[in-house]
Design an enzyme around this catalytic site. Structure first.
Site, PDB file in Angstrom:
ATOM      1  N   HIS A  78     -40.691 -38.938  22.727  1.00 47.73           N
ATOM      2  CA  HIS A  78     -41.615 -38.861  21.588  1.00 47.73           C
ATOM      3  C   HIS A  78     -41.071 -39.562  20.342  1.00 47.73           C
ATOM      4  O   HIS A  78     -41.820 -39.850  19.409  1.00 47.73           O
ATOM      5  CB  HIS A  78     -41.958 -37.396  21.259  1.00 47.73           C
ATOM      6  CG  HIS A  78     -40.855 -36.612  20.631  1.00 47.73           C
ATOM      7  ND1 HIS A  78     -40.008 -35.797  21.362  1.00 47.73           N
ATOM      8  CD2 HIS A  78     -40.449 -36.498  19.344  1.00 47.73           C
ATOM      9  CE1 HIS A  78     -39.149 -35.218  20.531  1.00 47.73           C
ATOM     10  NE2 HIS A  78     -39.400 -35.626  19.304  1.00 47.73           N
ATOM     11  N   ASP A 136     -39.723 -36.051  28.477  1.00 48.18           N
ATOM     12  CA  ASP A 136     -39.468 -36.348  27.061  1.00 48.18           C
ATOM     13  C   ASP A 136     -38.119 -37.041  26.879  1.00 48.18           C
ATOM     14  O   ASP A 136     -37.325 -36.698  25.999  1.00 48.18           O
ATOM     15  CB  ASP A 136     -39.519 -35.079  26.207  1.00 48.18           C
ATOM     16  CG  ASP A 136     -39.603 -35.401  24.713  1.00 48.18           C
ATOM     17  OD1 ASP A 136     -40.015 -36.524  24.369  1.00 48.18           O
ATOM     18  OD2 ASP A 136     -39.231 -34.524  23.899  1.00 48.18           O
ATOM     19  N   SER A 140     -34.237 -34.841  16.973  1.00 49.10           N
ATOM     20  CA  SER A 140     -34.727 -35.120  18.319  1.00 49.10           C
ATOM     21  C   SER A 140     -33.958 -36.267  18.963  1.00 49.10           C
ATOM     22  O   SER A 140     -33.806 -37.341  18.374  1.00 49.10           O
ATOM     23  CB  SER A 140     -36.218 -35.471  18.275  1.00 49.10           C
ATOM     24  OG  SER A 140     -36.970 -34.357  17.848  1.00 49.10           O
TER      25      SER A 140
END
Length: 458
Positions: A190, A220, A303
């Site tokens: 993402h 992901d 992230s």
């Protein structure tokens, strides 16, 4: 002659009271004062035959000058009067010290003293400041124990990068870490989704452009690559199977674009089923993670960053945080102590496939699940997509004996509470791995053995 002080003009003459001396009066001396007279009078008198005794006297007390003009009255001293002959000269009358003079003098003195004191104080302060030295610990070796947070950070930071991504819908920031000397960097899918330009910044501040190698939204995970960078410091990959609840961990990332941020915590849980994404609405961007849960603070921008154990080995890839519900007006955008990381064993397998082929494979059992089922477990649907059978003919599930309507309640003895959790448990394995499924059919429970198949990821 006796000492004397200058006073007002002395009397022109003086006399004695009657009967105080023998003999008559001297010429020019007035007759004695009448007994009945209460006022002072100046009288003429004839000279007496015999001279009266005289006293030594100051020239100021002598008789009037013989050449005084006629008709001019001469003031003579009256010893019986109220005023004394001798008047003591005390100088000018003292006026005393006035109150305003005291106040003015005090104020002036205070101002002068204050000015001098202030000036001296400033000089003293300046001199003391130039000489002031507070106690301080001596400089020591900057090294830290390798298993301390500082030691782990020192080992890992050279291999952690910050990603700045620009796309058609805007830009964003994420984190990644170096996998090998060829320049491959692992991050979250993402972070680089819909990217048009990716810039990688190292801990030294050097920035280079990176290219996307491949990504998989179901896991992901994504891999990007930089070219022409020397001295790369790949991080060591650990084994997430060795992670236990309570183990200390360190997270490194760029929360809110604050690069090289280090936070620490523990492993709060393992095997936590987590789904993230789903913004597209068709399910193509949903990720299913059998996650490591940590209370190490993780925020937007973390992230893709590494979650490290006490030996500075990567045990997870930070991927998601739990905040308040999206429709909650008080929702918090930052860390509340619920962070989730993709286990490194899963990340390693997916990264190898992305580097090798640009795509990742997913383990499957070949059935379509009823995602609307609200009971306990994962129910196999009655129909598949486009009216096809819910159990793929010849697939792993069909070979194992799974039928439409079966409810799968356990995977390798671990409880399954829904369809998402079953997918997560399956994707935690590799294609070809054997699994034991506990199935509830028409109220009866049975155990089936299935070998996972493979499907291309998204």
């Amino acid at each position: 002659m006796a000492d004397r002080q200058q006073t007002d003009p002395a009397p022109q003459w003086w006399s004695r009271p009657e009967g105080t001396a023998e003999g008559g009066r001297r010429e020019g001396v007035p007759a004695p004062r009448p007994e009945t007279g209460g006022e002072d009078h100046v009288q003429d008198a004839a000279p007496t035959p015999a001279a009266a005794p005289t006293l030594d006297k100051d020239p100021d007390l002598s008789d009037p000058a013989p050449d005084a003009p006629a008709g001019v009255p001469v003031v003579r001293y009256d010893p019986w009067g109220t005023e004394p002959l001798q008047v003591v000269d005390r100088g000018m009358a003292s006026r005393g010290i006035r109150l305003w003079q005291v106040v003015a003098l005090s104020l002036g003195t205070a101002l002068l003293a204050g000015g001098i004191g202030g000036y001296v104080g400033v000089l003293a302060e300046r001199q003391s400041n130039t000489r002031l030295e507070l106690p301080q610990a001596a400089a020591v070796d900057g090294g830290r124990a390798p298993d301390s947070v500082a030691g782990i950070a020192a080992t890992a930071l050279p291999g952690v990068v910050t990603l700045h991504v620009r796309g058609a819908k805007g830009g964003g920031t994420g984190t990644g870490f170096v996998l090998d000397q060829q320049g491959h960097i692992l991050t979250n899918s993402h972070v680089v989704a819909d990217s048009q330009e990716i810039t990688v910044t190292f801990s030294t501040g050097e920035s280079v452009t990176a290219t996307l190698v491949g990504r998989d939204s179901g896991y992901d995970l994504a891999v990007v690559k930089v070219e022409g960078v020397r001295g790369l410091r790949p991080l060591s990959l650990g084994n997430s199977e060795n992670v236990k609840v309570g183990d200390p961990v360190v997270a490194i990332g760029a929360p809110f674009d604050l690069s090289n941020t280090v936070t620490a915590g523990i492993i709060s849980a393992t095997g936590r089923p987590v789904t993230a994404g789903g913004d597209k609405g068709d399910g193509s961007d949903i990720s299913y993670v059998d996650a490591l849960q940590t209370d190490a603070p993780i925020n937007p921008g973390n992230s893709g960053g590494p979650l490290l154990d006490a030996k500075a080995n990567v045990v997870g890839i930070n991927s998601a945080i739990r905040g308040a519900d999206k429709d909650d007006p008080t929702r918090q955008g930052g860390s509340i102590g619920l962070g989730f990381a993709i286990p490194v064993n899963q990340g390693k397998r997916v990264a190898e496939e992305l580097i090798r082929t640009g795509r990742a494979t997913h383990p499957v059992i070949g059935v379509t699940l009823d995602m609307d089922y609200t009971g306990d477990g994962a129910r196999v649907g009655d129909k598949g997509e486009d009216g096809k059978p819910s159990v793929v003919a010849g697939g792993p599930g069909a070979v194992a004996g799974i039928r439409a309507g079966d409810v799968i309640t356990k995977v390798d003895g671990q409880r399954v509470r829904g369809g998402d959790e079953l997918i997560i448990k399956i994707r935690a394995h590799r294609p070809g791995d054997p699994l034991t499924l506990t199935v509830l059919r028409q109220g009866r429970e049975s155990t089936l053995r299935v070998v996972l198949g493979s499907a291309n990821g998204s």
